[in-house]
Scaffold this motif. Structure first.
Motif, mmCIF file in Angstrom:
data_model
loop_
_atom_site.group_PDB
_atom_site.id
_atom_site.type_symbol
_atom_site.label_atom_id
_atom_site.label_comp_id
_atom_site.label_asym_id
_atom_site.label_seq_id
_atom_site.Cartn_x
_atom_site.Cartn_y
_atom_site.Cartn_z
ATOM 1 N N ASP B 134 0.837 -1.188 0.000
ATOM 2 C CA ASP B 134 0.000 0.000 0.000
ATOM 3 C C ASP B 134 0.889 1.261 0.000
ATOM 4 O OD1 ASP B 134 -1.853 1.963 0.383
ATOM 5 O OD2 ASP B 134 -2.883 0.957 2.033
ATOM 6 N N GLU B 136 0.323 4.032 1.057
ATOM 7 C CA GLU B 136 0.262 4.722 2.350
ATOM 8 C C GLU B 136 1.430 4.306 3.261
ATOM 9 O OE1 GLU B 136 -1.722 7.284 3.436
ATOM 10 O OE2 GLU B 136 -2.135 7.266 1.276
ATOM 11 N N LYS B 139 4.407 6.417 3.091
ATOM 12 C CA LYS B 139 4.355 7.739 3.715
ATOM 13 C C LYS B 139 4.715 7.653 5.193
ATOM 14 C CE LYS B 139 1.224 9.478 0.257
ATOM 15 N NZ LYS B 139 -0.173 9.498 -0.160
#
Ligand code: ADP
Ligand code: MG
Lengths: 257, 247
Positions: B134, B136, B139
């Protein structure tokens, strides 16, 4: 407290004074009274203010002393970046009235033989006030970082929430950091958290970065940035916290702020 | 492409590698197998220039240069990637920040233009997709709070982004379930199986080699290569164990 400050105004500070015990004696000898005055800062009931102090390279020692009065439900956020090449001391004396809030995010960075210190005396004088202090000190060569933080919670100042968090990062063997928390609590329904640690850069993290092609200087910058960022997480304005971090990192790289 | 000749190395004065020799040509994938404590991770770290891992003899030539003469970050810029057995957590530094610094530092060292933020994110998204990680996750801070399997997948995303000429992968398959193993194995093939690239794959298990088929298999024991063979050697090891095969 009033009598103590009256005393310190009468004779020059020395290492025998608790709040000056880690200041370099040679610097203390050279101080003159004009450097020791307090600047007043009051925040009126319900108001919010932000105070930013950048301590830059100067010809001589820099002492900044701020006497803060927070009225009921007033809020003050102070941000300090201390990257001077001389002895530098930033001192806050804070009185919190009911429901008020004091916040300090401070960073000291220095090499050579410099000492930087952040000294606070926070008095929770009435119930329901909060204070949060986060100080990060990064020192190299023979630099020293000190944090002396006194918190008083007076009798009756219930529901006080006071936190103090210091971390020192020493980049060279000769560097040092001292943390002196001092809590005097005379109320029973109080939250008071304090922590202090001193360490070095994580060798494994540095190697991991190098293994991905990041040169040592850049890796150091990234790791120091991550380390000091805690001091400014509470800064709402992202541009401003970015500016403060960049200023601090410039000091790391030896620039004149 | 990578030529290791009679390599000796020690840690804290303790001899770990004792005359290890091995050559990987461009376009080849070699597996290294061996019992615990044989020196497999030590070999990986010596190639990656980890401080404290002292070379006391022998040589390593990588793409025509003396690898041992380069600083760790210079080795990376020269095209060497080290996949860690235990990927390192870096609190306060995001994957995106870290990898962009890493990629641009490598590009700078090679005299190439840096990638912009947008270009970098596009590349990162593509490689995360390849490894089914993912975006995400990238991040978040480097490896902080990642599960064992996520760390290994993130390592392969890093490899995809940095696009090295040669990868030394230290037990990249450990801690992976069957599905993740396939994704990671296929990722290795997609990123590294190429004419001008090479891989040294350190593993205990045949199941990774079912996906990433090696050209050669070496057995490392006691700090040196004691046996070299084709893919069938790994199968034989799986059935008979190190002691029987390496004796
Ligand atoms: N930091 C260290 N200090 C001392 N000995 C070490 C260190 N790291 C590994 N070793 C020793 O080196 C030998 C080889 O370890 P390693 O290379 O990790 O083996 P492998 O990866 O094949 O399991 C082992 O005997 C191990 O105990
Ligand atoms: Mg190992």
């Amino acid at each position: 407290m009033a009598s103590a400050s009256a005393l310190s105004a009468m004779r020059p500070p020395s290492n025998r004074d608790e709040a000056w015990r880690y200041a370099p004696p040679t610097e203390l000898e050279q101080l003159d009274e004009s450097q020791l005055g307090w600047r007043s800062l009051s925040v009126a009931e319900g108001e919010t203010e932000i105070e930013t102090l950048i301590v830059r390279a100067g010809a001589r020692a820099s002492i900044q002393r701020v006497d803060v009065q927070l009225d009921r439900h007033a809020r003050l956020a102070t941000h300090v970046v201390c990257g001077s090449r001389n002895f530098a001391r930033v001192e806050f004396r804070v009185r919190l009235a009911e429901g008020s809030h004091f916040e300090l995010g401070g960073v000291t960075l220095g090499g050579g033989e410099t000492t930087h210190e952040i000294v606070t005396h926070v008095v929770h004088a009435e119930p329901g006030a909060t204070s949060s202090q986060v100080v990060r000190s990064v020192h190299w060569e023979c630099g020293t970082g000190n944090f002396l933080g006194q918190i008083d919670v007076v009798r009756g100042a219930q529901q006080t929430d006071a936190a103090q968090d210091f971390k020192g990062l020493l980049l060279d063997k000769g560097a040092s950091a001292h943390a002196v928390p001092q809590l005097e609590i005379f109320a029973d329904d109080v939250k008071c958290a304090h922590g202090a640690t001193v360490g070095q850069l994580d060798e494994m993290a540095r190697y991991y970065m190098a293994a991905r092609g990041v040169p040592p200087e850049v890796a150091k910058r990234l790791l120091v940035r991550a380390f000091i960022a805690d001091a400014f997480v509470s800064v709402d304005d992202e541009k401003e916290s970015e500016r403060l971090l960049e200023l601090a990192l410039a000091a790391l790289e030896g620039a004149e702020l | 492409m990578l030529k290791i000749d009679n390599l000796h190395a020690e840690i804290d004065g303790k001899r770990i590698l004792n005359g290890l020799s091995l050559t990987v040509n461009a376009g080849e994938i070699h597996a290294i197998m061996g019992p615990n404590g044989a020196g497999k991770s030590t070999l990986a770290y010596v190639l990656g220039g980890r401080p404290g891992y002292e070379v006391t003899g022998g040589s390593v030539t990588f793409a025509g240069q003396d690898l041992l003469d380069l600083e760790p970050h210079e080795r990376a810029a020269a095209g060497l990637f080290l996949g860690f057995q235990y990927p390192v957590e870096i609190p306060g530094v995001s994957n995106v920040q870290f990898l962009r610094e890493a990629l641009n530092a490598q590009r700078k060292a090679r005299g190439e233009e840096p990638l912009s933020g947008g270009e970098f994110l596009k590349l990162a998204r593509e490689k995360a997709g390849l490894l089914k990680l993912d975006m995400e996750m990238l991040k978040r801070n480097v490896n902080v709070g990642f599960s064992g399997g996520e760390k290994k997948r993130a390592e392969m995303v890093q490899m995809g982004i940095l696009d090295p000429a040669f990868a030394v992968l230290d037990e990249t398959d450990s801690g992976l379930d069957i599905d993740a193993l396939r994704v990671v194995g296929e990722g290795i093939n997609a990123i590294m199986r190429a004419e001008n690239k090479g891989v040294l794959l350190i593993t205990h298990y045949q199941r990774l080699l079912d996906v990433v088929k090696p050209h050669k298999v070496h057995i490392l024991s006691g700090g040196r290569i004691v046996k070299t063979g084709g893919p069938e050697l790994a199968l034989q090891l799986e059935e008979e164990g190190y002691e029987a095969v390496a004796a």
